[in-house]
Design an enzyme around this catalytic site. Structure first.
Site, PDB file in Angstrom:
ATOM      1  CD  GLU A 255       2.159  -4.828   8.466  1.00  0.00           C
ATOM      2  OE1 GLU A 255       2.533  -6.019   8.493  1.00  0.00           O
ATOM      3  OE2 GLU A 255       2.777  -3.930   7.881  1.00  0.00           O
TER       4      GLU A 255
ATOM      5  CG  HIS B 227      -0.201   0.101   2.534  1.00  0.00           C
ATOM      6  ND1 HIS B 227       0.280   1.280   3.047  1.00  0.00           N
ATOM      7  CD2 HIS B 227       0.140  -0.859   3.436  1.00  0.00           C
ATOM      8  CE1 HIS B 227       0.872   1.064   4.203  1.00  0.00           C
ATOM      9  NE2 HIS B 227       0.811  -0.234   4.464  1.00  0.00           N
TER      10      HIS B 227
END
Length: 210
Positions: A85, A9
């Site tokens: 994550e 990202h």
């Protein structure tokens, strides 16, 4: 043969501030949105047929920008928490460099880059590996073996864990691996799911230093 594209990202405000984000749902900032558009420009020559994304907003936004820039409006997209994550537990929201001062260099490296160094209320890199790799093997790899070009948009640690599997890295090698914000790691995948080649596009020179 098919292509597997891994994209981290773009930058969020917490990235900019040096805060451990983990599962905290922080959106992209303006820099991150621009990074995502730039990365999309490096992917124009690869026809993408399937997409997988982490469920976190900074990742979903990155994918949305890439998808819109490449005009992939009808592409099948799967959002799954296996791609999220690492949870940083008690360190979530804390400044990395302040923590480094508090705990010292050796402990900081173990917290940030260690393979199985525990974090209270959080995950290790090994934990992330043990959730993302089975998902890749049982779901994503099937698309690749069927000849589909696949993009995975996820986070730094989850992608590092997957790269360990794809490239058969040692523990020391994956602990040293850095994947920069909005980088695209592109693999050619053979019919048996094996990696044939790799290149990095939209390389971020700052890597994990922010």
């Amino acid at each position: 043969m098919s292509y597997l594209i891994l994209v981290r990202h773009g930058k969020s405000e917490w990235n900019k501030l040096g805060l451990w984000t983990g599962w905290q749902d922080v959106p992209l900032n303006e820099d991150g949105r621009e990074e995502a558009k730039k990365t999309a420009g490096f992917l124009q020559d690869i026809p993408i047929q399937k997409a997988y994304s982490a469920t976190l907003i900074r990742v979903a936004e990155t994918w949305e920008i890439i998808k819109n820039t490449l005009k992939l409006g009808n592409i099948s997209t799967v959002f799954h928490k296996a791609l999220n994550e690492r949870s940083y537990g008690i360190y979530t929201g804390k400044n990395k460099w302040q923590v480094k001062e508090e705990v010292g260099e050796a402990e900081f490296v173990k917290i940030r880059r260690g393979w199985d160094h525990p974090i209270p209320e959080g995950e290790t890199l090994e934990d992330v590996y043990n959730r993302i790799v089975p998902y890749y093997q049982n779901t994503i790899q099937t698309d690749l073996k069927n000849g589909k070009n696949v993009i995975i948009v996820a986070c730094g640690t989850s992608l590092r864990a997957l790269v360990k599997y794809l490239e058969n890295l040692t523990i020391n090698e994956v602990c040293a691996l850095e994947i920069g914000l909005a980088e695209a790691h592109i693999y050619e995948i053979g019919e048996r799911g094996q990696v044939l080649s790799k290149e990095i596009r939209a390389e971020n020179k700052s890597k994990g230093k922010i």
